[in-house]
Design a protein around this motif. Structure first.
Motif, PDB file in Angstrom:
ATOM      1  N   GLY A  33      51.916-109.839  -5.472  1.00  0.00           N
ATOM      2  CA  GLY A  33      52.251-110.675  -7.004  1.00  0.00           C
ATOM      3  C   GLY A  33      51.722-111.314  -7.517  1.00  0.00           C
ATOM      4  N   SER A  34      52.582-111.733  -8.964  1.00  0.00           N
ATOM      5  CA  SER A  34      52.068-112.995 -10.259  1.00  0.00           C
ATOM      6  C   SER A  34      53.155-114.051  -9.972  1.00  0.00           C
ATOM      7  CB  SER A  34      51.820-112.495 -11.056  1.00  0.00           C
ATOM      8  OG  SER A  34      50.416-111.715 -10.745  1.00  0.00           O
ATOM      9  N   LEU A  35      53.116-115.018 -10.139  1.00  0.00           N
ATOM     10  CA  LEU A  35      52.952-116.503 -10.645  1.00  0.00           C
ATOM     11  C   LEU A  35      52.647-117.422 -11.177  1.00  0.00           C
ATOM     12  CD1 LEU A  35      55.415-117.794  -7.355  1.00  0.00           C
ATOM     13  CD2 LEU A  35      56.281-116.621  -8.919  1.00  0.00           C
TER      14      LEU A  35
ATOM     15  N   ALA B   1      41.778-125.873  -8.491  1.00  0.00           N
ATOM     16  CA  ALA B   1      41.448-124.911  -9.966  1.00  0.00           C
ATOM     17  C   ALA B   1      41.440-126.411 -10.477  1.00  0.00           C
ATOM     18  CB  ALA B   1      41.806-124.628 -10.551  1.00  0.00           C
ATOM     19  N   ALA B   2      40.806-127.486 -11.409  1.00  0.00           N
ATOM     20  CA  ALA B   2      40.615-127.853 -11.894  1.00  0.00           C
ATOM     21  C   ALA B   2      39.721-127.759 -13.684  1.00  0.00           C
ATOM     22  CB  ALA B   2      39.916-129.048 -11.438  1.00  0.00           C
TER      23      ALA B   2
ATOM     24  N   ARG C  39      41.700-114.604  -8.926  1.00  0.00           N
ATOM     25  CA  ARG C  39      42.826-114.478  -9.097  1.00  0.00           C
ATOM     26  C   ARG C  39      43.503-115.117  -9.342  1.00  0.00           C
ATOM     27  NH1 ARG C  39      45.138-114.178  -3.942  1.00  0.00           N
ATOM     28  NH2 ARG C  39      43.769-116.065  -3.149  1.00  0.00           N
ATOM     29  N   PHE C  40      43.130-116.235  -9.589  1.00  0.00           N
ATOM     30  CA  PHE C  40      43.472-117.561  -9.819  1.00  0.00           C
ATOM     31  C   PHE C  40      43.603-117.622 -11.653  1.00  0.00           C
ATOM     32  CE2 PHE C  40      45.908-119.686  -6.334  1.00  0.00           C
ATOM     33  CZ  PHE C  40      46.804-118.332  -5.781  1.00  0.00           C
ATOM     34  N   THR C  41      43.951-118.445 -12.628  1.00  0.00           N
ATOM     35  CA  THR C  41      43.240-118.928 -13.845  1.00  0.00           C
ATOM     36  C   THR C  41      43.990-120.166 -13.962  1.00  0.00           C
ATOM     37  OG1 THR C  41      42.767-116.753 -14.304  1.00  0.00           O
ATOM     38  CG2 THR C  41      42.315-118.351 -16.084  1.00  0.00           C
TER      39      THR C  41
ATOM     40  N   GLN D  26      47.739-119.297 -13.316  1.00  0.00           N
ATOM     41  CA  GLN D  26      48.064-118.274 -13.236  1.00  0.00           C
ATOM     42  C   GLN D  26      47.789-117.738 -11.490  1.00  0.00           C
ATOM     43  OE1 GLN D  26      50.626-115.932 -15.638  1.00  0.00           O
ATOM     44  NE2 GLN D  26      50.088-114.606 -13.854  1.00  0.00           N
ATOM     45  N   MET D  27      48.397-116.669 -11.279  1.00  0.00           N
ATOM     46  CA  MET D  27      47.792-116.770 -10.221  1.00  0.00           C
ATOM     47  C   MET D  27      48.420-115.273  -9.246  1.00  0.00           C
ATOM     48  SD  MET D  27      49.920-120.466  -7.579  1.00  0.00           S
ATOM     49  CE  MET D  27      51.041-120.272  -7.711  1.00  0.00           C
TER      50      MET D  27
END
Length: 124
Positions: A16-18, A49-50, A66-68, A81-82
């Protein structure tokens, strides 16, 4: 004073996403960089992340693809965004920022602030 407030954590199934948000408020002159860290039980806090004020980003190898991370300068908010979440992403996620703060005595440069954290739990 400057405050960083995270939101958007919760419980999600694997795959899923969060989307996490971190809103900065206070006597901010400029935000130089924002980061997301996480800390799982029994583990050290790690950088996820940075993003810089110029929009440059970097990611931990474990979350690349996967993450933004993104930012809204007007809202003074940074997002994470995960997607394709895994159980090993379960942790408390913390927002961290380097801020130039306006004070009665002038500009206080590049002070570091932390948010209170938001729990992300990914079930298998």
């Amino acid at each position: 004073q400057v405050q960083l407030v995270e939101s958007g954590g919760g419980l999600v199934q694997a795959g899923g996403s969060l989307r996490l948000s971190c809103a900065a408020s206070g006597t901010i002159f400029s935000i130089n960089a924002m980061r997301w860290y996480r800390q799982a039980p029994g583990k050290q806090r790690e950088l996820v992340a940075a993003i810089t004020s110029g929009g440059s980003t970097n990611y931990a190898d474990s979350v690349k693809g996967r993450f933004t991370i993104s930012g809204d300068n007007v809202k003074k908010t940074v997002y994470l965004q995960m997607d394709s979440l895994k159980p090993e992403d379960t942790a408390v996620y913390y927002c961290n920022g380097d801020v130039d703060r306006a004070t009665a005595y002038g500009l206080e440069r590049n002070r570091n602030y932390w948010g209170q954290g938001t729990q992300v739990t990914v079930s298998s």
